[in-house]
Design a protein around this motif. Structure first.
Motif, PDB file in Angstrom:
ATOM      1  N   PRO A  80       0.826  -1.215  -0.051  1.00  0.00           N
ATOM      2  CA  PRO A  80       0.131  -0.133   0.017  1.00  0.00           C
ATOM      3  C   PRO A  80       0.928   1.275  -0.145  1.00  0.00           C
ATOM      4  CG  PRO A  80       0.265  -0.766   2.224  1.00  0.00           C
ATOM      5  CD  PRO A  80       0.944  -1.567   1.255  1.00  0.00           C
ATOM      6  N   LEU A  81       0.132   2.516  -0.340  1.00  0.00           N
ATOM      7  CA  LEU A  81       0.905   3.489  -0.138  1.00  0.00           C
ATOM      8  C   LEU A  81      -0.288   4.706  -0.152  1.00  0.00           C
ATOM      9  CD1 LEU A  81       3.654   5.395  -0.671  1.00  0.00           C
ATOM     10  CD2 LEU A  81       2.553   5.947  -2.768  1.00  0.00           C
ATOM     11  N   THR A  82      -0.130   5.588   0.854  1.00  0.00           N
ATOM     12  CA  THR A  82      -1.078   6.481   1.091  1.00  0.00           C
ATOM     13  C   THR A  82      -0.613   7.775   0.715  1.00  0.00           C
ATOM     14  OG1 THR A  82      -2.304   5.226   2.771  1.00  0.00           O
ATOM     15  CG2 THR A  82      -2.559   7.795   3.203  1.00  0.00           C
ATOM     16  N   VAL A  83      -1.355   8.506  -0.108  1.00  0.00           N
ATOM     17  CA  VAL A  83      -0.940   9.905  -0.458  1.00  0.00           C
ATOM     18  C   VAL A  83      -1.953  11.088   0.171  1.00  0.00           C
ATOM     19  CG1 VAL A  83      -0.490  11.721  -2.504  1.00  0.00           C
ATOM     20  CG2 VAL A  83       0.227   8.949  -2.409  1.00  0.00           C
ATOM     21  N   PHE A  86      -2.512  18.525  -0.007  1.00  0.00           N
ATOM     22  CA  PHE A  86      -2.624  19.348   0.870  1.00  0.00           C
ATOM     23  C   PHE A  86      -2.086  20.676   0.051  1.00  0.00           C
ATOM     24  CE2 PHE A  86      -0.125  22.403   3.845  1.00  0.00           C
ATOM     25  CZ  PHE A  86      -1.303  22.674   4.711  1.00  0.00           C
ATOM     26  N   GLN A  87      -3.077  21.803  -0.102  1.00  0.00           N
ATOM     27  CA  GLN A  87      -2.824  23.021  -0.923  1.00  0.00           C
ATOM     28  C   GLN A  87      -2.336  22.638  -2.176  1.00  0.00           C
ATOM     29  OE1 GLN A  87      -0.598  25.449   1.860  1.00  0.00           O
ATOM     30  NE2 GLN A  87      -2.285  26.014   3.184  1.00  0.00           N
ATOM     31  N   GLY A  88      -2.734  21.927  -2.936  1.00  0.00           N
ATOM     32  CA  GLY A  88      -2.151  21.383  -4.274  1.00  0.00           C
ATOM     33  C   GLY A  88      -1.203  20.678  -4.397  1.00  0.00           C
ATOM     34  N   LYS A  89      -0.453  19.914  -3.095  1.00  0.00           N
ATOM     35  CA  LYS A  89       0.744  19.495  -3.155  1.00  0.00           C
ATOM     36  C   LYS A  89       0.325  17.995  -2.792  1.00  0.00           C
ATOM     37  CE  LYS A  89       3.792  23.117  -3.328  1.00  0.00           C
ATOM     38  NZ  LYS A  89       3.794  23.395  -4.414  1.00  0.00           N
ATOM     39  N   MET A  90       1.194  16.771  -3.071  1.00  0.00           N
ATOM     40  CA  MET A  90       1.025  15.566  -2.572  1.00  0.00           C
ATOM     41  C   MET A  90       1.972  15.095  -1.635  1.00  0.00           C
ATOM     42  SD  MET A  90       0.562  14.066  -6.435  1.00  0.00           S
ATOM     43  CE  MET A  90       0.543  12.270  -6.134  1.00  0.00           C
ATOM     44  N   LEU A  91       1.495  14.825  -0.309  1.00  0.00           N
ATOM     45  CA  LEU A  91       2.415  14.374   0.562  1.00  0.00           C
ATOM     46  C   LEU A  91       2.243  12.872   0.674  1.00  0.00           C
ATOM     47  CD1 LEU A  91       1.165  16.843   3.209  1.00  0.00           C
ATOM     48  CD2 LEU A  91       2.881  16.874   1.967  1.00  0.00           C
ATOM     49  N   VAL A  92       3.241  12.095   0.485  1.00  0.00           N
ATOM     50  CA  VAL A  92       3.532  10.616   0.718  1.00  0.00           C
ATOM     51  C   VAL A  92       3.656  10.311   2.144  1.00  0.00           C
ATOM     52  CG1 VAL A  92       4.571   8.538  -0.186  1.00  0.00           C
ATOM     53  CG2 VAL A  92       4.300  10.498  -1.920  1.00  0.00           C
ATOM     54  N   ASP A  93       3.076   9.170   2.630  1.00  0.00           N
ATOM     55  CA  ASP A  93       2.982   8.688   3.885  1.00  0.00           C
ATOM     56  C   ASP A  93       2.887  10.069   4.816  1.00  0.00           C
ATOM     57  OD1 ASP A  93       3.627   5.913   3.113  1.00  0.00           O
ATOM     58  OD2 ASP A  93       5.863   6.417   3.100  1.00  0.00           O
ATOM     59  N   PRO A  94       1.819  10.474   4.899  1.00  0.00           N
ATOM     60  CA  PRO A  94       1.468  11.600   5.799  1.00  0.00           C
ATOM     61  C   PRO A  94       1.400  11.228   7.061  1.00  0.00           C
ATOM     62  CG  PRO A  94      -0.416  11.079   4.692  1.00  0.00           C
ATOM     63  CD  PRO A  94       0.494  10.194   4.137  1.00  0.00           C
ATOM     64  N   SER A  95       1.947  11.911   8.036  1.00  0.00           N
ATOM     65  CA  SER A  95       1.741  11.689   9.591  1.00  0.00           C
ATOM     66  C   SER A  95       0.226  12.093  10.163  1.00  0.00           C
ATOM     67  CB  SER A  95       3.028  12.899  10.306  1.00  0.00           C
ATOM     68  OG  SER A  95       2.537  13.988  10.206  1.00  0.00           O
ATOM     69  N   ALA A 159      -0.350   9.553 -10.806  1.00  0.00           N
ATOM     70  CA  ALA A 159       0.944   9.724 -10.164  1.00  0.00           C
ATOM     71  C   ALA A 159       0.790   9.107  -8.848  1.00  0.00           C
ATOM     72  CB  ALA A 159       1.028  11.136  -9.905  1.00  0.00           C
ATOM     73  N   CYS A 160      -0.300   8.771  -8.008  1.00  0.00           N
ATOM     74  CA  CYS A 160      -0.183   8.018  -6.874  1.00  0.00           C
ATOM     75  C   CYS A 160      -0.225   6.438  -7.334  1.00  0.00           C
ATOM     76  CB  CYS A 160      -1.576   8.378  -6.427  1.00  0.00           C
ATOM     77  SG  CYS A 160      -1.879   9.765  -5.587  1.00  0.00           S
ATOM     78  N   VAL A 161      -0.735   6.013  -8.468  1.00  0.00           N
ATOM     79  CA  VAL A 161      -0.269   4.766  -8.758  1.00  0.00           C
ATOM     80  C   VAL A 161       1.050   4.634  -9.026  1.00  0.00           C
ATOM     81  CG1 VAL A 161      -0.818   2.842 -10.467  1.00  0.00           C
ATOM     82  CG2 VAL A 161      -2.889   4.247  -9.480  1.00  0.00           C
ATOM     83  N   GLN A 162       1.763   5.439  -9.670  1.00  0.00           N
ATOM     84  CA  GLN A 162       3.181   5.265 -10.167  1.00  0.00           C
ATOM     85  C   GLN A 162       3.831   5.244  -8.822  1.00  0.00           C
ATOM     86  OE1 GLN A 162       5.096   4.662 -12.935  1.00  0.00           O
ATOM     87  NE2 GLN A 162       3.078   3.844 -13.404  1.00  0.00           N
TER      88      GLN A 162
END
Length: 185
Positions: A80-83, A86-95, A159-162
């Motif tokens: 899995p990967l969670t994205v 936030f404000q037009g940006k993508m954060l991978v593995d957010p806290s 992009a999330c899938v990649q």
């Protein structure tokens, strides 16, 4: 989960997958007439006298019960990967704090066993020249879930899938390592 600092879904999926990969099902004996299931003791060699006409033990092909458990065999390896968005940006593995601020989240689960690479099409003159030959990762998407109110474009989802496929490529060698009893601590 007693305590977490975000991204708990990814941790749970990986943990469950690894635990099931280590699971050994005990040998059983099923009585033909009643369908009653009896657990056999796990030993290197089962006593051949325990085989009677009413029950059929798990066999190793020789007609005798092997007495050994069976590992589950999976054809797919979930990564899995969670994205977070936030404000037009993508954060991978957010806290946990980042999750609370995100306008939306996407969790992608891919199959690491299905990974393949594909060379990109030849560049056109309008595309910038790059020194490195980029390859495109391809693989099966097992699940895609989205939460939050923000709209995600097809490009963002792709992009999330990649990113998830890249994570699977990174983790696959680690997930394929043999797990032996007593080596985890």
């Amino acid at each position: 989960v007693v305590n977490h600092d975000g991204n708990v879904v990814d941790g749970m999926i990986l943990g469950i997958s690894m635990a099931l990969g280590d699971l050994i099902l005990p040998p059983v004996q099923v009585e033909k007439k009643t369908g009653k299931v009896r657990l056999l003791s796990i030993s290197p060699v089962e006593d051949s006298d325990s085989n009677n006409d009413h029950a059929e033990p798990e066999s190793n092909g020789s007609g005798k019960s092997s007495g050994k458990g069976k590992k589950l065999v999976f054809r797919k390896m979930m990564v899995p990967l969670t994205v977070g968005f936030f404000q037009g940006k993508m954060l991978v593995d957010p806290s946990l704090e980042e999750e609370s601020l995100c306008e939306g989240m996407v969790t992608v689960v891919v199959d690491a066993m299905s990974l393949t690479t594909k060379e990109p099409h030849a560049q056109t003159q309008t595309q910038p020249q790059t020194d490195a030959k980029a390859t495109i990762l391809m693989g099966d998407v097992l699940n895609l879930s989205k939460s939050g109110g923000v709209m995600s474009s097809m490009e963002e989802i792709a992009a999330c899938v990649q990113l998830a496929l890249g994570r699977a490529q990174e983790l696959k060698p680690l997930l394929l390592l043999p797990h032996h009893a007593g080596t985890r601590g």
